[in-house]
Write a protein that holds these residues in place. Structure first.
Motif, PDB file in Angstrom:
ATOM      1  N   SER A  20      12.474   2.284 -20.846  1.00 29.24           N
ATOM      2  CA  SER A  20      13.921   2.203 -20.697  1.00 29.24           C
ATOM      3  C   SER A  20      14.387   0.760 -20.749  1.00 29.24           C
ATOM      4  N   LEU A  21      15.307   0.468 -21.660  1.00 27.83           N
ATOM      5  CA  LEU A  21      15.816  -0.896 -21.785  1.00 27.83           C
ATOM      6  C   LEU A  21      16.594  -1.308 -20.546  1.00 27.83           C
ATOM      7  N   ASP A  22      17.270  -0.341 -19.937  1.00 30.07           N
ATOM      8  CA  ASP A  22      17.999  -0.656 -18.705  1.00 30.07           C
ATOM      9  C   ASP A  22      17.050  -1.110 -17.607  1.00 30.07           C
ATOM     10  N   ASP A  23      15.907  -0.413 -17.507  1.00 34.56           N
ATOM     11  CA  ASP A  23      14.955  -0.789 -16.471  1.00 34.56           C
ATOM     12  C   ASP A  23      14.359  -2.160 -16.733  1.00 34.56           C
ATOM     13  N   ILE A  24      14.151  -2.486 -18.001  1.00 31.72           N
ATOM     14  CA  ILE A  24      13.591  -3.795 -18.310  1.00 31.72           C
ATOM     15  C   ILE A  24      14.565  -4.892 -17.900  1.00 31.72           C
ATOM     16  N   LEU A  25      15.834  -4.684 -18.223  1.00 30.65           N
ATOM     17  CA  LEU A  25      16.826  -5.682 -17.831  1.00 30.65           C
ATOM     18  C   LEU A  25      16.901  -5.794 -16.320  1.00 30.65           C
ATOM     19  N   MET A  26      16.811  -4.643 -15.675  1.00 28.96           N
ATOM     20  CA  MET A  26      16.952  -4.651 -14.234  1.00 28.96           C
ATOM     21  C   MET A  26      15.783  -5.348 -13.560  1.00 28.96           C
ATOM     22  N   SER A  27      14.579  -5.153 -14.081  1.00 27.64           N
ATOM     23  CA  SER A  27      13.436  -5.762 -13.423  1.00 27.64           C
ATOM     24  C   SER A  27      13.328  -7.237 -13.735  1.00 27.64           C
ATOM     25  N   GLN A  28      14.230  -7.761 -14.541  1.00 21.41           N
ATOM     26  CA  GLN A  28      14.255  -9.182 -14.801  1.00 21.41           C
ATOM     27  C   GLN A  28      14.939  -9.946 -13.672  1.00 21.41           C
ATOM     28  N   GLU A  29      15.655  -9.223 -12.812  1.00 20.09           N
ATOM     29  CA  GLU A  29      16.362  -9.892 -11.721  1.00 20.09           C
ATOM     30  C   GLU A  29      15.379 -10.533 -10.754  1.00 20.09           C
ATOM     31  N   LYS A  30      15.811 -11.631 -10.120  1.00 16.48           N
ATOM     32  CA  LYS A  30      14.859 -12.394  -9.326  1.00 16.48           C
ATOM     33  C   LYS A  30      14.902 -12.032  -7.853  1.00 16.48           C
ATOM     34  N   LEU A  31      13.735 -12.170  -7.239  1.00 16.16           N
ATOM     35  CA  LEU A  31      13.594 -11.972  -5.810  1.00 16.16           C
ATOM     36  C   LEU A  31      13.186 -13.283  -5.176  1.00 16.16           C
ATOM     37  N   PRO A  32      13.702 -13.607  -4.010  1.00 13.93           N
ATOM     38  CA  PRO A  32      13.166 -14.787  -3.333  1.00 13.93           C
ATOM     39  C   PRO A  32      11.830 -14.453  -2.674  1.00 13.93           C
ATOM     40  N   GLY A  33      10.964 -15.420  -2.591  1.00 16.10           N
ATOM     41  CA  GLY A  33       9.658 -15.140  -1.991  1.00 16.10           C
ATOM     42  C   GLY A  33       8.977 -16.437  -1.615  1.00 16.10           C
ATOM     43  N   ARG A  34       7.800 -16.299  -1.089  1.00 18.65           N
ATOM     44  CA  ARG A  34       7.026 -17.481  -0.716  1.00 18.65           C
ATOM     45  C   ARG A  34       5.625 -17.325  -1.225  1.00 18.65           C
ATOM     46  N   ALA A  35       5.017 -18.422  -1.602  1.00 18.39           N
ATOM     47  CA  ALA A  35       3.630 -18.373  -2.036  1.00 18.39           C
ATOM     48  C   ALA A  35       2.729 -18.349  -0.815  1.00 18.39           C
ATOM     49  N   GLU A  36       1.811 -17.415  -0.780  1.00 20.38           N
ATOM     50  CA  GLU A  36       0.933 -17.309   0.392  1.00 20.38           C
ATOM     51  C   GLU A  36      -0.251 -18.234   0.309  1.00 20.38           C
ATOM     52  N   THR A  37      -0.812 -18.372  -0.858  1.00 25.33           N
ATOM     53  CA  THR A  37      -1.932 -19.297  -1.018  1.00 25.33           C
ATOM     54  C   THR A  37      -1.504 -20.369  -1.991  1.00 25.33           C
ATOM     55  N   SER A  38      -2.323 -21.389  -2.118  1.00 26.49           N
ATOM     56  CA  SER A  38      -1.923 -22.428  -3.068  1.00 26.49           C
ATOM     57  C   SER A  38      -2.206 -21.924  -4.476  1.00 26.49           C
ATOM     58  N   LEU A  39      -1.288 -22.163  -5.350  1.00 23.28           N
ATOM     59  CA  LEU A  39      -1.381 -21.604  -6.689  1.00 23.28           C
ATOM     60  C   LEU A  39      -1.691 -22.707  -7.677  1.00 23.28           C
ATOM     61  N   ARG A  75       1.630  -8.077  -6.503  1.00 26.20           N
ATOM     62  CA  ARG A  75       1.585  -7.417  -5.220  1.00 26.20           C
ATOM     63  C   ARG A  75       0.397  -6.487  -5.109  1.00 26.20           C
ATOM     64  N   ASP A  76      -0.135  -6.086  -6.259  1.00 28.93           N
ATOM     65  CA  ASP A  76      -1.119  -5.009  -6.239  1.00 28.93           C
ATOM     66  C   ASP A  76      -2.386  -5.326  -5.499  1.00 28.93           C
ATOM     67  N   SER A  77      -2.714  -6.594  -5.381  1.00 29.94           N
ATOM     68  CA  SER A  77      -3.988  -6.923  -4.733  1.00 29.94           C
ATOM     69  C   SER A  77      -3.799  -6.889  -3.229  1.00 29.94           C
ATOM     70  N   LYS A  78      -4.711  -7.565  -2.508  1.00 28.29           N
ATOM     71  CA  LYS A  78      -4.647  -7.372  -1.054  1.00 28.29           C
ATOM     72  C   LYS A  78      -3.518  -8.162  -0.401  1.00 28.29           C
ATOM     73  N   ARG A  79      -2.439  -8.338  -1.098  1.00 26.86           N
ATOM     74  CA  ARG A  79      -1.218  -8.872  -0.501  1.00 26.86           C
ATOM     75  C   ARG A  79      -1.360 -10.302  -0.012  1.00 26.86           C
ATOM     76  N   ARG A  80      -2.256 -11.041  -0.644  1.00 27.51           N
ATOM     77  CA  ARG A  80      -2.403 -12.398  -0.133  1.00 27.51           C
ATOM     78  C   ARG A  80      -1.866 -13.443  -1.104  1.00 27.51           C
ATOM     79  N   LEU A  81      -1.264 -12.998  -2.184  1.00 24.50           N
ATOM     80  CA  LEU A  81      -0.854 -13.977  -3.169  1.00 24.50           C
ATOM     81  C   LEU A  81       0.596 -14.419  -3.000  1.00 24.50           C
ATOM     82  N   ILE A  82       1.435 -13.453  -2.728  1.00 22.02           N
ATOM     83  CA  ILE A  82       2.845 -13.798  -2.671  1.00 22.02           C
ATOM     84  C   ILE A  82       3.506 -12.847  -1.696  1.00 22.02           C
ATOM     85  N   SER A  83       4.497 -13.356  -1.016  1.00 24.14           N
ATOM     86  CA  SER A  83       5.225 -12.437  -0.138  1.00 24.14           C
ATOM     87  C   SER A  83       6.689 -12.518  -0.518  1.00 24.14           C
ATOM     88  N   VAL A  84       7.333 -11.390  -0.524  1.00 22.52           N
ATOM     89  CA  VAL A  84       8.726 -11.371  -0.958  1.00 22.52           C
ATOM     90  C   VAL A  84       9.627 -11.119   0.231  1.00 22.52           C
TER      91      VAL A  84
END
Lengths: 216, 155
Positions: A20-39, A75-84
């Motif tokens: 769905s093109l609508d869903d693609i546009l929608m998932s482009q929106e940004k979320l604020p978050g924090r990096a959990e580990t150093s990247l 997010r799929d891994s053990k939740r240690r990469l990024i938190s939203v």
């Protein structure tokens, strides 16, 4: 009325439609978050810009803005990469605004995909999830705005609707258009134009565009 | 390729690169999704063209279609034709006709563009010039109306 073209619509609830093109546009929106580990090595990609060239790593805990598709993937891994975190509009303060009077809010300005984006947020575990779900769907926003949308879509025939539509987000606009189409079709039928064969709107649009090269 | 190099490095022990790999993987998946959705939407529009415009596409549109899309369109035409032949008894049923319920056999049409000569079933030819009006059988005109060459007039 282009009756034969049926695009893939947006998904319902926390699931998205892949095509769905609508869903693609929608998932482009940004979320604020924090990096959990150093990247390592990503400073250039995520817009930090500072530091010595592209070899820098983002230190732990720094704030990032990531689009939804990236947040879901990481997010799929053990939740240690990024938190939203929740964007402002879904937080407590706005929720009270919605419960006070939902019709006043300009949902288009607050991110044109309020409902879809909110449904995506339910994917990330968050202690406030049930309240968000309730706010999105129930008496606070959707239901109270819905009545007005339905009313105005059924009664604004042949008028300039841009003032009405400007404050609606994409889902509500789709509903509005559906209501308008139904109204127009009915009026057409009443006038006896239902049996008139019309040019398909696809053809009309192609006729208007200038093609750069035409084969013989 | 850079991702592959990082993957081998990660397997060798540098676990902090996992994030980078996931990140690139996410980007690749995202690009793939966008491309696939775009191509699929094009196919949906091409399919709509068959129903709205007819079985022969104008050359301007065909020019913008890739070879695979043209091939897809031809195959879709063929399966649609096979299906229509199987549906309505001996001769088959043309599903792309009569999209709106017909009220009469003959209809009044006005020509919007110069088209040339047009032959009807009983052999007479009609010259379609701009703004000329004719009274023609419905089934012959329907496609021309949908293509924008004729205009259906209601009395």
């Amino acid at each position: 009325m282009a009756e034969a073209y049926f695009p893939v619509g947006p998904g319902l609830g926390p699931e998205e439609n892949f095509l769905s093109l609508d869903d693609i546009l929608m998932s482009q929106e940004k979320l604020p978050g924090r990096a959990e580990t150093s990247l390592p090595r990503l400073a250039f990609a995520l817009g930090q810009g500072s530091g010595a060239g592209s070899g820098d790593s983002i230190p732990e805990g720094s704030k990032l803005e990531v689009p939804v598709w990236l947040a879901k993937g990481l997010r799929d891994s053990k939740r240690r990469l990024i938190s939203v975190e929740l964007p402002k509009i879904y937080k407590e303060a706005w929720r009270t605004v919605f419960s006070a009077d939902a019709n006043v809010v300009d949902l288009h300005k607050m991110g044109p995909y309020y409902y879809g984006f909110g449904s995506q947020l339910l994917n990330f575990d968050n202690p406030e999830n049930p309240e968000i779900a309730q706010t999105i769907l129930q008496a606070s926003t959707f239901i109270s705005r819905f009545r007005r949308i339905m009313d105005s879509s059924q009664n604004a025939y042949n008028e300039d609707t841009s003032a009405l539509v400007a404050r609606l987000d994409e889902l509500e606009r789709a509903l509005f258009r559906a209501g308008q189409k139904g109204l127009n079709d009915f009026q057409c039928w009443e006038k006896g134009q239902a049996s008139q064969i019309t040019v398909s709107s696809l053809v009309q649009n192609y006729g208007k565009r200038k093609f750069t090269e035409m084969d013989g | 390729e850079r991702n592959q190099a990082d993957v081998s490095e990660a397997k060798a022990g540098r676990t902090d690169l996992i994030f980078l790999i996931r990140f690139r993987h996410c980007c690749l998946l995202r690009n793939q999704r966008c491309i696939v959705a775009y191509l699929y939407d094009r196919l949906l529009r091409i399919r709509a063209l068959r129903w709205e415009y007819g079985s022969i596409l104008p050359s301007a549109i065909q020019f913008h279609m890739s070879a695979e899309e043209v091939e897809w369109f031809n195959r879709y035409k063929k399966s649609l034709a096979t299906y229509m032949r199987s549906v309505g008894g001996e001769e088959g049923l043309d599903l792309t006709q009569d999209m709106k319920p017909p009220k009469s056999l003959y209809i009044e049409v006005r020509c919007l563009r110069d088209y040339g000569e047009f032959e009807i079933d009983d052999g007479t030819t009609v010259l379609l010039k701009k703004n000329s009006q004719h009274f023609l059988p419905r089934w012959k005109c329907e496609q021309l109306i949908r293509q924008g060459i004729l205009e259906h007039i209601l009395s």
